[in-house]
Design a protein around this motif. Structure first.
Motif: not given
Lengths: 105, 172
Positions: A55, A61, B128, B131, B135
């Protein structure tokens, strides 16, 4: 020399390959059910490192999300496996997987 | 952080992860294995930070170290006579095991390092956490819900399997 000092994708892949091999070794050679479970956890961690490495070096993602789901499934798997192991211990008085040879007492 | 420091810290955590994993596998004492697994999980969490997946690293520490490892230790304590020196695990299939260990490790490393031709499409940058939230609620909402149902089922099932068996104890 640049391969050693510059950390790239292959470094993570090598670590995860070694973790996976150790986990498989534990599953194959140990007799105690709990140590076998530890081997399975090692293999799941190796898969997680692979997911996150791909990743990171892919920019997407997908690996991050799936490693999260792998952790969730590992938690469920550990809970169920320990419940089964404790039941086996109640029935057979041992958790030695090579001496468990009947489906009921 | 300079490049050399980065490299040294990476190798430090890689060594912690790999050597403690080896100790988990090769130690005969289950308690030593369980505590060595702690260092493996922490080392893996540090590697996740290197892979810029900070949220996964925190989840790893909370779930694995705080949950699974404690469960494993409970299992060790429940299923062994701690005072009676029975905490050793026996070994079987040692030769096939070593053959599989070497074959899998060498084969995987050969394929990963020599055979495969990886290319980088772009690096994951920064944190992250945000995100992951986006997601989870958009593309991965179905796996997320399925995982929640599976966790509920697994916990109910585990509680059912490991419950105190009243009828059984009365018969004894």
């Amino acid at each position: 020399m640049d391969v050693v000092t510059h950390i790239g994708l292959t470094h993570y892949l090598v670590i995860s390959a070694m973790l996976f091999a150790f986990g498989l070794f534990a599953v194959v050679t140990r007799k105690n059910a709990i140590v076998i479970l530890m081997g399975v956890e090692l293999m799941l961690n190796a898969a997680n490192i692979n997911f996150l490495a791909f990743s990171k070096y892919n920019g997407g993602m997908e690996g991050v999300m799936f490693s999260l789901f792998v952790i969730v499934l590992a938690a469920a798997e550990a809970a169920i496996a320990l419940a089964i192991i404790i039941n086996i211990y109640k029935t057979f008085n041992t958790v030695d997987v090579s001496s468990i040879d009947s489906m009921k007492e | 952080m300079s490049d050399l420091t980065y490299t040294i810290i990476f190798y430090l955590f890689a060594a912690i992860t790999v050597f403690s994993a080896a100790f988990v596998v090769f130690s005969r004492n289950i308690i030593y294995s369980a505590f060595s697994l702690l260092f493996t999980f922490f080392g893996a969490a540090a590697l996740y930070v290197f892979l810029s997946a900070d949220f996964i690293a925190v989840t790893q520490v909370v779930v694995y170290v705080g949950g699974i490892l404690v469960l494993l230790l409970f299992g060790v304590m429940f299923t062994n006579k701690v005072m009676g020196n029975r905490l050793m695990t026996d070994v079987q299939n040692l030769l096939p095991g070593i053959i599989i260990l070497v074959a899998v490790a060498v084969g995987l490393i050969y394929v990963f390092v020599v055979q495969a031709d990886w290319y980088t499409a772009g690096m994951l940058q920064g944190s992250v956490v945000e995100r992951i939230g986006v997601e989870t609620m958009s593309r991965y909402v179905l796996p997320f819900e399925m995982a929640s149902i599976l966790l509920l089922l697994a916990l109910v099932g585990a509680a059912f399997l490991a419950r105190f068996d009243k009828v059984h104890n009365n018969e004894r």
